[in-house]
Write a protein that holds these residues in place. Sequence first.
Motif, PDB file in Angstrom:
ATOM      1  N   THR A 166       0.843  -1.184   0.000  1.00  0.00           N
ATOM      2  CA  THR A 166       0.000   0.000   0.000  1.00  0.00           C
ATOM      3  C   THR A 166       0.878   1.233   0.000  1.00  0.00           C
ATOM      4  O   THR A 166       1.709   1.417   0.898  1.00  0.00           O
ATOM      5  N   LEU A 167       0.700   2.063  -1.018  1.00  0.00           N
ATOM      6  CA  LEU A 167       1.476   3.297  -1.111  1.00  0.00           C
ATOM      7  C   LEU A 167       0.824   4.386  -0.263  1.00  0.00           C
ATOM      8  O   LEU A 167      -0.390   4.566  -0.304  1.00  0.00           O
ATOM      9  N   ILE A 168       1.633   5.108   0.472  1.00  0.00           N
ATOM     10  CA  ILE A 168       1.162   6.188   1.338  1.00  0.00           C
ATOM     11  C   ILE A 168       1.833   7.481   0.900  1.00  0.00           C
ATOM     12  O   ILE A 168       3.035   7.509   0.607  1.00  0.00           O
ATOM     13  N   LEU A 169       1.055   8.540   0.845  1.00  0.00           N
ATOM     14  CA  LEU A 169       1.599   9.834   0.442  1.00  0.00           C
ATOM     15  C   LEU A 169       2.621  10.308   1.474  1.00  0.00           C
ATOM     16  O   LEU A 169       2.315  10.398   2.668  1.00  0.00           O
ATOM     17  N   PRO A 228      10.374  19.804  -4.858  1.00  0.00           N
ATOM     18  CA  PRO A 228      11.824  19.716  -4.600  1.00  0.00           C
ATOM     19  C   PRO A 228      12.149  18.621  -3.585  1.00  0.00           C
ATOM     20  O   PRO A 228      12.577  18.892  -2.450  1.00  0.00           O
ATOM     21  N   VAL A 229      11.933  17.366  -3.984  1.00  0.00           N
ATOM     22  CA  VAL A 229      12.206  16.228  -3.099  1.00  0.00           C
ATOM     23  C   VAL A 229      13.064  15.224  -3.871  1.00  0.00           C
ATOM     24  O   VAL A 229      13.293  15.375  -5.073  1.00  0.00           O
ATOM     25  N   ASP A 230      13.522  14.184  -3.176  1.00  0.00           N
ATOM     26  CA  ASP A 230      14.338  13.161  -3.830  1.00  0.00           C
ATOM     27  C   ASP A 230      13.479  12.359  -4.813  1.00  0.00           C
ATOM     28  O   ASP A 230      12.237  12.329  -4.690  1.00  0.00           O
ATOM     29  N   PRO A 231      14.104  11.712  -5.798  1.00  0.00           N
ATOM     30  CA  PRO A 231      13.355  11.029  -6.856  1.00  0.00           C
ATOM     31  C   PRO A 231      12.351   9.995  -6.355  1.00  0.00           C
ATOM     32  O   PRO A 231      11.218   9.940  -6.844  1.00  0.00           O
ATOM     33  N   GLU A 232      12.730   9.164  -5.382  1.00  0.00           N
ATOM     34  CA  GLU A 232      11.823   8.113  -4.946  1.00  0.00           C
ATOM     35  C   GLU A 232      10.607   8.686  -4.213  1.00  0.00           C
ATOM     36  O   GLU A 232       9.492   8.181  -4.362  1.00  0.00           O
ATOM     37  N   THR A 233      10.815   9.736  -3.416  1.00  0.00           N
ATOM     38  CA  THR A 233       9.686  10.393  -2.751  1.00  0.00           C
ATOM     39  C   THR A 233       8.747  11.004  -3.786  1.00  0.00           C
ATOM     40  O   THR A 233       7.515  10.928  -3.661  1.00  0.00           O
ATOM     41  N   VAL A 240       0.617   7.848  -5.748  1.00  0.00           N
ATOM     42  CA  VAL A 240      -0.547   8.043  -4.881  1.00  0.00           C
ATOM     43  C   VAL A 240      -1.528   9.011  -5.520  1.00  0.00           C
ATOM     44  O   VAL A 240      -2.750   8.819  -5.473  1.00  0.00           O
ATOM     45  N   LEU A 241      -0.994  10.061  -6.148  1.00  0.00           N
ATOM     46  CA  LEU A 241      -1.846  11.054  -6.803  1.00  0.00           C
ATOM     47  C   LEU A 241      -2.663  10.416  -7.927  1.00  0.00           C
ATOM     48  O   LEU A 241      -3.873  10.662  -8.039  1.00  0.00           O
ATOM     49  N   ARG A 242      -2.012   9.604  -8.747  1.00  0.00           N
ATOM     50  CA  ARG A 242      -2.721   8.931  -9.838  1.00  0.00           C
ATOM     51  C   ARG A 242      -3.742   7.925  -9.306  1.00  0.00           C
ATOM     52  O   ARG A 242      -4.858   7.821  -9.812  1.00  0.00           O
ATOM     53  N   ARG A 243      -3.364   7.199  -8.252  1.00  0.00           N
ATOM     54  CA  ARG A 243      -4.288   6.214  -7.676  1.00  0.00           C
ATOM     55  C   ARG A 243      -5.534   6.888  -7.134  1.00  0.00           C
ATOM     56  O   ARG A 243      -6.662   6.433  -7.395  1.00  0.00           O
ATOM     57  N   ASP A 244      -5.353   7.973  -6.384  1.00  0.00           N
ATOM     58  CA  ASP A 244      -6.507   8.680  -5.812  1.00  0.00           C
ATOM     59  C   ASP A 244      -7.362   9.308  -6.914  1.00  0.00           C
ATOM     60  O   ASP A 244      -8.597   9.325  -6.811  1.00  0.00           O
ATOM     61  N   ARG A 245      -6.711   9.811  -7.960  1.00  0.00           N
ATOM     62  CA  ARG A 245      -7.453  10.415  -9.065  1.00  0.00           C
ATOM     63  C   ARG A 245      -8.322   9.364  -9.758  1.00  0.00           C
ATOM     64  O   ARG A 245      -9.483   9.618 -10.082  1.00  0.00           O
ATOM     65  N   GLU A 246      -7.756   8.179 -10.020  1.00  0.00           N
ATOM     66  CA  GLU A 246      -8.514   7.117 -10.674  1.00  0.00           C
ATOM     67  C   GLU A 246      -9.641   6.613  -9.778  1.00  0.00           C
ATOM     68  O   GLU A 246     -10.726   6.268 -10.263  1.00  0.00           O
TER      69      GLU A 246
END
Length: 265
Positions: A166-169, A228-233, A240-246
Amino acid sequence: MSAAVGSIHQDEILTGEAVALDVQPLGLMMRALGAVIDMVIGYAIIIVAFIALAASGVDASVFAILQISVIALVFVILPTAVETFTRGRSIGKLAVGGRIVRADGGTTGFRHAFIRSLIGVLEIYLTFGGLAFLVGAFTPRSQRLGDLVAGAYCERTRTPRVPEHTLILPPALTGWAQIADAGRLPVRLSRRITQFLTQSANLMPGARARIAQELATEAAQWVSPVPPVDPETFLCGVAVLRRDREARALDIQNERVDALLGSVR
């Protein structure tokens, strides 16, 4: 009337309803393993049959005719019958989790099985699988020559279990998620990002950082603004953004369907 045209890739099938299905062809090494199992069974049957014929004491001319008949039976007739009645399966394919299907994903028939078996005499039995392996190494779905002529390929029937993840923002992206737009992110890129995030814990640190950077660079072209965060973050926030949008889009669609059904009743 305008029609929306999508990009159909090598591992996708377009159904009659214009829905692209993501299929999983069986890999070359697994196909080779299944072919070896079928070859061993075929050669074993022929050896036993030849020994039985030799022990029967038949005439030399009759023995030669029977030899040819046994070879035709084992190499062509038997594989054709097995694949026709089992709808694309054989003992070797059952062992490795594969099934022969048409190029459009449908069930194969006698014609497909006969063509594959006939050409298989050359590329499998006479060359000990060498020709089939060579052709399969240069085709997108690991198809051998018989598959290409028959218009078929080997489909994976055992789908690997998807690990629960489960991905968490990330907390650092809470504010960014309120204004960010990732709607233009390509579906296949979104899948690659999700797959990376679910498997990143099993990667070596160097490979993990390199892949994250490559995916983040590619995703940055479709996301606005870029935090402005690291690539993996960043990738985790995009997923998470795409999952919530869908999920929201699906909820809206379900509400519309329920409202339509309610008005009809």
